[in-house]
Write a protein that holds these residues in place. Sequence first.
Motif, PDB file in Angstrom:
ATOM      1  N   GLY A  30       0.863  -1.194   0.000  1.00 32.02           N
ATOM      2  CA  GLY A  30       0.000   0.000   0.000  1.00 32.02           C
ATOM      3  C   GLY A  30       0.889   1.231   0.000  1.00 32.02           C
ATOM      4  N   THR A  31       1.884   1.207  -0.884  1.00 34.08           N
ATOM      5  CA  THR A  31       2.963   2.214  -0.839  1.00 34.08           C
ATOM      6  C   THR A  31       2.477   3.622  -1.155  1.00 34.08           C
ATOM      7  N   LEU A  39      12.891   5.809   2.954  1.00 29.80           N
ATOM      8  CA  LEU A  39      13.259   5.458   4.337  1.00 29.80           C
ATOM      9  C   LEU A  39      13.694   3.993   4.404  1.00 29.80           C
ATOM     10  N   LEU A  40      13.030   3.136   3.613  1.00 31.48           N
ATOM     11  CA  LEU A  40      13.425   1.730   3.562  1.00 31.48           C
ATOM     12  C   LEU A  40      14.768   1.591   2.835  1.00 31.48           C
ATOM     13  N   GLU A  41      14.958   2.370   1.769  1.00 30.66           N
ATOM     14  CA  GLU A  41      16.237   2.314   1.049  1.00 30.66           C
ATOM     15  C   GLU A  41      17.378   2.766   1.954  1.00 30.66           C
ATOM     16  N   ALA A  42      17.099   3.715   2.844  1.00 32.85           N
ATOM     17  CA  ALA A  42      18.139   4.215   3.755  1.00 32.85           C
ATOM     18  C   ALA A  42      18.631   3.131   4.716  1.00 32.85           C
ATOM     19  N   THR A  43      17.851   2.053   4.903  1.00 35.97           N
ATOM     20  CA  THR A  43      18.307   0.958   5.772  1.00 35.97           C
ATOM     21  C   THR A  43      19.279   0.043   5.031  1.00 35.97           C
ATOM     22  N   GLY A  44      19.471   0.289   3.724  1.00 34.48           N
ATOM     23  CA  GLY A  44      20.384  -0.530   2.933  1.00 34.48           C
ATOM     24  C   GLY A  44      19.666  -1.616   2.145  1.00 34.48           C
ATOM     25  N   ALA A  45      18.353  -1.691   2.256  1.00 36.49           N
ATOM     26  CA  ALA A  45      17.593  -2.749   1.584  1.00 36.49           C
ATOM     27  C   ALA A  45      17.302  -2.368   0.130  1.00 36.49           C
ATOM     28  N   SER A  46      17.139  -3.392  -0.708  1.00 29.69           N
ATOM     29  CA  SER A  46      16.553  -3.140  -2.034  1.00 29.69           C
ATOM     30  C   SER A  46      15.037  -3.189  -1.837  1.00 29.69           C
ATOM     31  N   VAL A  47      14.319  -2.234  -2.416  1.00 26.06           N
ATOM     32  CA  VAL A  47      12.919  -1.998  -2.021  1.00 26.06           C
ATOM     33  C   VAL A  47      11.958  -2.155  -3.193  1.00 26.06           C
ATOM     34  N   HIS A  48      10.887  -2.926  -2.966  1.00 29.23           N
ATOM     35  CA  HIS A  48       9.749  -2.965  -3.872  1.00 29.23           C
ATOM     36  C   HIS A  48       8.592  -2.223  -3.185  1.00 29.23           C
ATOM     37  N   GLY A  49       7.746  -1.594  -3.991  1.00 28.54           N
ATOM     38  CA  GLY A  49       6.506  -1.017  -3.470  1.00 28.54           C
ATOM     39  C   GLY A  49       5.345  -1.614  -4.240  1.00 28.54           C
ATOM     40  N   VAL A  50       4.236  -1.905  -3.555  1.00 32.72           N
ATOM     41  CA  VAL A  50       3.062  -2.420  -4.251  1.00 32.72           C
ATOM     42  C   VAL A  50       1.830  -1.632  -3.823  1.00 32.72           C
ATOM     43  N   PHE A  52      -2.543  -1.068  -5.291  1.00 28.06           N
ATOM     44  CA  PHE A  52      -3.466  -1.424  -6.365  1.00 28.06           C
ATOM     45  C   PHE A  52      -4.010  -0.209  -7.101  1.00 28.06           C
ATOM     46  N   SER A  53      -3.590   0.986  -6.710  1.00 24.96           N
ATOM     47  CA  SER A  53      -4.047   2.193  -7.384  1.00 24.96           C
ATOM     48  C   SER A  53      -2.972   2.702  -8.343  1.00 24.96           C
ATOM     49  N   LEU A  54      -3.281   2.645  -9.645  1.00 22.62           N
ATOM     50  CA  LEU A  54      -2.328   3.155 -10.639  1.00 22.62           C
ATOM     51  C   LEU A  54      -2.124   4.657 -10.450  1.00 22.62           C
ATOM     52  N   ALA A  55      -3.203   5.349 -10.029  1.00 21.30           N
ATOM     53  CA  ALA A  55      -3.102   6.804  -9.830  1.00 21.30           C
ATOM     54  C   ALA A  55      -2.086   7.117  -8.729  1.00 21.30           C
ATOM     55  N   MET A  56      -2.118   6.331  -7.620  1.00 21.53           N
ATOM     56  CA  MET A  56      -1.154   6.559  -6.535  1.00 21.53           C
ATOM     57  C   MET A  56       0.257   6.199  -7.000  1.00 21.53           C
ATOM     58  N   LEU A  57       0.375   5.079  -7.738  1.00 23.08           N
ATOM     59  CA  LEU A  57       1.708   4.670  -8.219  1.00 23.08           C
ATOM     60  C   LEU A  57       2.295   5.745  -9.130  1.00 23.08           C
ATOM     61  N   ALA A  58       1.435   6.382  -9.936  1.00 20.86           N
ATOM     62  CA  ALA A  58       1.919   7.396 -10.871  1.00 20.86           C
ATOM     63  C   ALA A  58       2.408   8.641 -10.129  1.00 20.86           C
ATOM     64  N   ARG A  59       1.898   8.872  -8.925  1.00 21.88           N
ATOM     65  CA  ARG A  59       2.297  10.072  -8.156  1.00 21.88           C
ATOM     66  C   ARG A  59       3.666   9.913  -7.510  1.00 21.88           C
ATOM     67  N   GLY A  60       4.104   8.646  -7.370  1.00 23.64           N
ATOM     68  CA  GLY A  60       5.364   8.412  -6.664  1.00 23.64           C
ATOM     69  C   GLY A  60       6.524   8.283  -7.626  1.00 23.64           C
ATOM     70  N   ARG A  64      10.876  -0.240  -9.148  1.00 23.10           N
ATOM     71  CA  ARG A  64      10.181  -1.406  -8.582  1.00 23.10           C
ATOM     72  C   ARG A  64       8.894  -1.026  -7.853  1.00 23.10           C
ATOM     73  N   ARG A  65       8.068  -0.201  -8.491  1.00 23.35           N
ATOM     74  CA  ARG A  65       6.736   0.107  -7.959  1.00 23.35           C
ATOM     75  C   ARG A  65       5.736  -0.674  -8.799  1.00 23.35           C
ATOM     76  N   VAL A  66       5.037  -1.588  -8.145  1.00 18.67           N
ATOM     77  CA  VAL A  66       4.265  -2.608  -8.848  1.00 18.67           C
ATOM     78  C   VAL A  66       2.787  -2.442  -8.530  1.00 18.67           C
ATOM     79  N   CYS A  67       1.924  -2.662  -9.525  1.00 25.19           N
ATOM     80  CA  CYS A  67       0.487  -2.625  -9.284  1.00 25.19           C
ATOM     81  C   CYS A  67       0.020  -4.016  -8.860  1.00 25.19           C
ATOM     82  N   GLY A  68      -0.608  -4.135  -7.701  1.00 26.38           N
ATOM     83  CA  GLY A  68      -1.080  -5.435  -7.241  1.00 26.38           C
ATOM     84  C   GLY A  68      -1.887  -5.294  -5.965  1.00 26.38           C
TER      85      GLY A  68
END
Length: 202
Positions: A30-31, A39-50, A52-60, A64-68
């Motif tokens: 629900g990214t 903030l997750l990348e700052a911990t050193g992790a490789s980060v995916h975001g998921v 289900f709103s394409l409109a929200m995904l487009a704002r970010g 690795r931002r995935v619709c699902g």
Amino acid sequence: MAHNPLMRAEQDIVEPLLAQIRAKRALDVGTGSGRYQPLLEATGASVHGVDFSLAMLARGHGARRVCGDACRLPFRRAMFDLINASLMVGDIADLGELTREMARALCTGGHLVYSDFHPSWAQRGWSRTFRSADGELHSVSFNAHAIDDHLTALEQAGLRVRTIREPRLGSQWDGSEPGIKAFRRRWGNPQVVVVFHAVKEP
Ligand SMILES: C[S@@+](CC[C@H](N)C(=O)[O-])C[C@H]1O[C@@H](n2cnc3c(N)ncnc32)[C@H](O)[C@@H]1O
């Protein structure tokens, strides 16, 4: 960024929790516009975001931002050692389904950190509202979950709770936000969010 007092109160608790976890592969469920991705990348992790709103995904932004759907994550089992889900659980009716699905995507020993609107919202009859650009006030429905429902769902998914926090609005907003004064007069200083940190058991 945390653009209102509730998000700030939540992030003040969640950010240090995430920072102390040494994750390699993190998922933000629900990214939305991706507040937690850096903030997750700052911990050193490789980060995916998921989300289900394409409109929200487009704002970010960010890779690795995935619709699902959070309840049917498009990732293989045990793929992540950290999952974050901020202020999205209120959009989900079946807490057990969501929690089981996040546990599936976590490896053994992996961490789940998530937040929800505090159950006192339902007890007090509060609503989630926002004002659109044309000035109209909109109300967004949400599913209220009791603390006991969270604990049951986590236990049934094989997740052991390490921390529960129930932050209140910070006093730094008192002078600057016109609504906060009225809120305090009416409600005092209640807990507004609940944050859980749990670990997947072997
Ligand atoms: C209140 S926003 C929170 C966004 C972000 N986590 C944050 O805290 O800044 C909730 C987000 O959850 C997403 N969401 C709600 N239900 C979902 C589902 N079943 N699967 C994936 N995303 C979902 C919404 O599209 C929205 O972007």
